[in-house]
Scaffold this motif. Sequence first.
Motif, mmCIF file in Angstrom:
data_model
loop_
_atom_site.group_PDB
_atom_site.id
_atom_site.type_symbol
_atom_site.label_atom_id
_atom_site.label_comp_id
_atom_site.label_asym_id
_atom_site.label_seq_id
_atom_site.Cartn_x
_atom_site.Cartn_y
_atom_site.Cartn_z
ATOM 1 N N LEU A 220 0.830 -1.198 0.000
ATOM 2 C CA LEU A 220 0.000 0.000 0.000
ATOM 3 C C LEU A 220 0.869 1.254 0.000
ATOM 4 N N ASP A 221 1.894 1.262 0.849
ATOM 5 C CA ASP A 221 2.792 2.417 0.896
ATOM 6 C C ASP A 221 3.497 2.618 -0.444
ATOM 7 N N MET A 222 3.936 1.514 -1.072
ATOM 8 C CA MET A 222 4.657 1.617 -2.330
ATOM 9 C C MET A 222 3.778 2.177 -3.445
ATOM 10 N N TYR A 223 2.589 1.616 -3.610
ATOM 11 C CA TYR A 223 1.745 2.050 -4.715
ATOM 12 C C TYR A 223 1.118 3.413 -4.460
ATOM 13 N N THR A 224 0.944 3.787 -3.204
ATOM 14 C CA THR A 224 0.522 5.149 -2.895
ATOM 15 C C THR A 224 1.595 6.141 -3.327
ATOM 16 N N ALA A 225 2.851 5.819 -3.006
ATOM 17 C CA ALA A 225 3.957 6.693 -3.404
ATOM 18 C C ALA A 225 4.088 6.752 -4.924
ATOM 19 N N PHE A 226 3.866 5.618 -5.600
ATOM 20 C CA PHE A 226 3.955 5.582 -7.063
ATOM 21 C C PHE A 226 2.897 6.492 -7.681
ATOM 22 N N ALA A 227 1.656 6.387 -7.193
ATOM 23 C CA ALA A 227 0.586 7.224 -7.732
ATOM 24 C C ALA A 227 0.871 8.703 -7.489
ATOM 25 N N LYS A 228 1.366 9.033 -6.298
ATOM 26 C CA LYS A 228 1.700 10.429 -5.993
ATOM 27 C C LYS A 228 2.811 10.936 -6.902
ATOM 28 N N ARG A 229 3.805 10.081 -7.168
ATOM 29 C CA ARG A 229 4.891 10.501 -8.053
ATOM 30 C C ARG A 229 4.381 10.750 -9.467
ATOM 31 N N GLN A 230 3.443 9.917 -9.947
ATOM 32 C CA GLN A 230 2.874 10.146 -11.269
ATOM 33 C C GLN A 230 2.116 11.470 -11.328
ATOM 34 N N ILE A 231 1.395 11.784 -10.259
ATOM 35 C CA ILE A 231 0.692 13.074 -10.200
ATOM 36 C C ILE A 231 1.700 14.218 -10.241
ATOM 37 N N ASP A 232 2.775 14.097 -9.476
ATOM 38 C CA ASP A 232 3.812 15.138 -9.490
ATOM 39 C C ASP A 232 4.413 15.284 -10.883
ATOM 40 N N ASN A 233 4.636 14.158 -11.565
ATOM 41 C CA ASN A 233 5.209 14.214 -12.912
ATOM 42 C C ASN A 233 4.275 14.928 -13.888
ATOM 43 N N ILE A 234 2.980 14.728 -13.729
ATOM 44 C CA ILE A 234 2.012 15.420 -14.585
ATOM 45 C C ILE A 234 2.047 16.922 -14.311
ATOM 46 N N LEU A 235 2.042 17.294 -13.037
ATOM 47 C CA LEU A 235 2.062 18.716 -12.678
ATOM 48 C C LEU A 235 3.368 19.386 -13.075
ATOM 49 N N ASN A 236 4.457 18.603 -13.137
ATOM 50 C CA ASN A 236 5.754 19.141 -13.561
ATOM 51 C C ASN A 236 5.933 19.119 -15.077
ATOM 52 N N GLU A 237 4.871 18.726 -15.804
ATOM 53 C CA GLU A 237 4.901 18.630 -17.266
ATOM 54 C C GLU A 237 5.951 17.625 -17.743
ATOM 55 N N GLU A 238 6.049 16.507 -17.033
ATOM 56 C CA GLU A 238 6.918 15.414 -17.446
ATOM 57 C C GLU A 238 6.130 14.257 -18.044
ATOM 58 N N LEU A 239 4.823 14.241 -17.862
ATOM 59 C CA LEU A 239 3.958 13.181 -18.376
ATOM 60 C C LEU A 239 2.686 13.788 -18.950
ATOM 61 N N TYR A 240 2.192 13.184 -20.021
ATOM 62 C CA TYR A 240 0.881 13.529 -20.590
ATOM 63 C C TYR A 240 0.739 15.039 -20.827
ATOM 64 N N VAL A 241 1.755 15.638 -21.427
ATOM 65 C CA VAL A 241 1.747 17.097 -21.587
ATOM 66 C C VAL A 241 0.679 17.562 -22.566
ATOM 67 N N ASP A 242 0.252 16.697 -23.490
ATOM 68 C CA ASP A 242 -0.755 17.101 -24.477
ATOM 69 C C ASP A 242 -2.166 17.054 -23.903
ATOM 70 N N SER A 243 -2.460 16.032 -23.096
ATOM 71 C CA SER A 243 -3.802 15.873 -22.517
ATOM 72 C C SER A 243 -3.653 15.336 -21.094
ATOM 73 N N PRO A 244 -3.383 16.199 -20.121
ATOM 74 C CA PRO A 244 -3.051 15.734 -18.777
ATOM 75 C C PRO A 244 -4.227 15.492 -17.843
ATOM 76 N N THR A 245 -5.424 16.005 -18.156
ATOM 77 C CA THR A 245 -6.505 16.016 -17.178
ATOM 78 C C THR A 245 -6.985 14.622 -16.800
ATOM 79 N N VAL A 246 -7.319 13.798 -17.781
ATOM 80 C CA VAL A 246 -7.832 12.455 -17.481
ATOM 81 C C VAL A 246 -6.779 11.593 -16.782
ATOM 82 N N PRO A 247 -5.505 11.580 -17.235
ATOM 83 C CA PRO A 247 -4.505 10.821 -16.479
ATOM 84 C C PRO A 247 -4.397 11.255 -15.020
ATOM 85 N N LEU A 248 -4.491 12.554 -14.769
ATOM 86 C CA LEU A 248 -4.440 13.011 -13.377
ATOM 87 C C LEU A 248 -5.628 12.484 -12.586
#
Length: 413
Positions: A220-248
């Motif tokens: 639980l701790d690992m996958y919670t951290a993974f999901a949070k890191r993906q959210i941070d990557n989206i907000l930092n424009e490192e992931l899904y830069v063309d259409s970020p809303t649904v992935p977030l």
Amino acid sequence: MPLHIRPAVRGRACILCNRHICATHLGEDHHRCPLVSTDPERWEQEMREPRGRDGGHATRLNLTALQARASTLRGGMGGQNYHIEVLFADGVSWLCRVQRQNAESPPSISESGPLSEAATLKFLSTTSVPVPKVFDVSARAPGTIGRPSLDWYDLDDAGKRKILEQFAGIQAELATHPLPAIGCIRQPGSSQIGPLVHERTATRSESGELHLLGPYRSALDMYTAFAKRQIDNILNEELYVDSPTVPLLVYRYLLDRSGAMPSDHIFVDQSLNIVSVIDWEWAQTMPMDFAFCAPLFLLDVGEFYDGRNELSADEALFASALERVGRKDLAACVRSGRINHRLVFCLEENVGNEDTYAPLFWGLRKLAGLSEYDNPQDDWKAWRAKAELDYAQDRDVRALQRQLEKRGKGRGG
């Protein structure tokens, strides 16, 4: 000219010019290489140019130095690695495995992966699990031993059963060596667990310091951290830069609701006897139910990607083999392991490809009792509408909305 410091967009590196590119410079005004999606003929032509896919990494190998190092210690190209055979005068040969270096190989991980793999192999060599022998390791030039494998799907039931009987013994042996945390073995000769060596979650600070997630005490701790890191990557424009809303929204949803050996790399001889298990580059220590769910090569891939959760015939064969070696607990992990497969795929697959992702997401929601629909398209449409309402006031969603508004104004003005 002011210095431009922004993170590169993950998964959008250009293998033609060998560059990592930020969201600002992805456009044609700054990056002029062809895209395979829009100009496949020109892309194919440039791919055939000598500059190639590895940024000249192969030509930088000092083969004389490699030969000298192998001689001191002694007393082909794959998907992610080069393989160089080192022949000795007495007829013995070693295989030197050199990790490919190009724009798709994050430099922050390229040094950690080989060390973690070697440490894992060193640890496993103290067990009865058949693995390659490691003579030496360097972050620049790791070496392992192996031989070609065959296609699992070409085997008949008798051949599969013979291999799975042996593999059940290997899994049973692994289960007798529990480790204290979730992470990766970092140093050869030690069983100490360090952070996860994972290219999707590794980051670097502005000073160049590498940041890895973990180790963790629970999945639980690992996958919670993974999901949070993906959210941070989206907000930092490192992931899904063309259409970020649904992935977030997906990662925010998974955050609220929230192995394993790479066992599809098994070497067998002509009599289908397991010779070695290889490719431990991204191996992680995991909780028992995650680590011993069915390896991916046993899944019915078509059914899995369609969102179906029934046990495949090969998974059933493997569960039975585990029961025959006296490990009913491991067989139970196989029979109930689909939820772990679903969670991993939903966290790591490309959310932007909705045609592929929606059935995977539907499969997870069905297992969790959260979907009332009999097809992935209706489920995805209903989930998205509800998620947009549920997370309208979420801090990360609102931060993304402000970013998108700012980008729109900047482009318009």
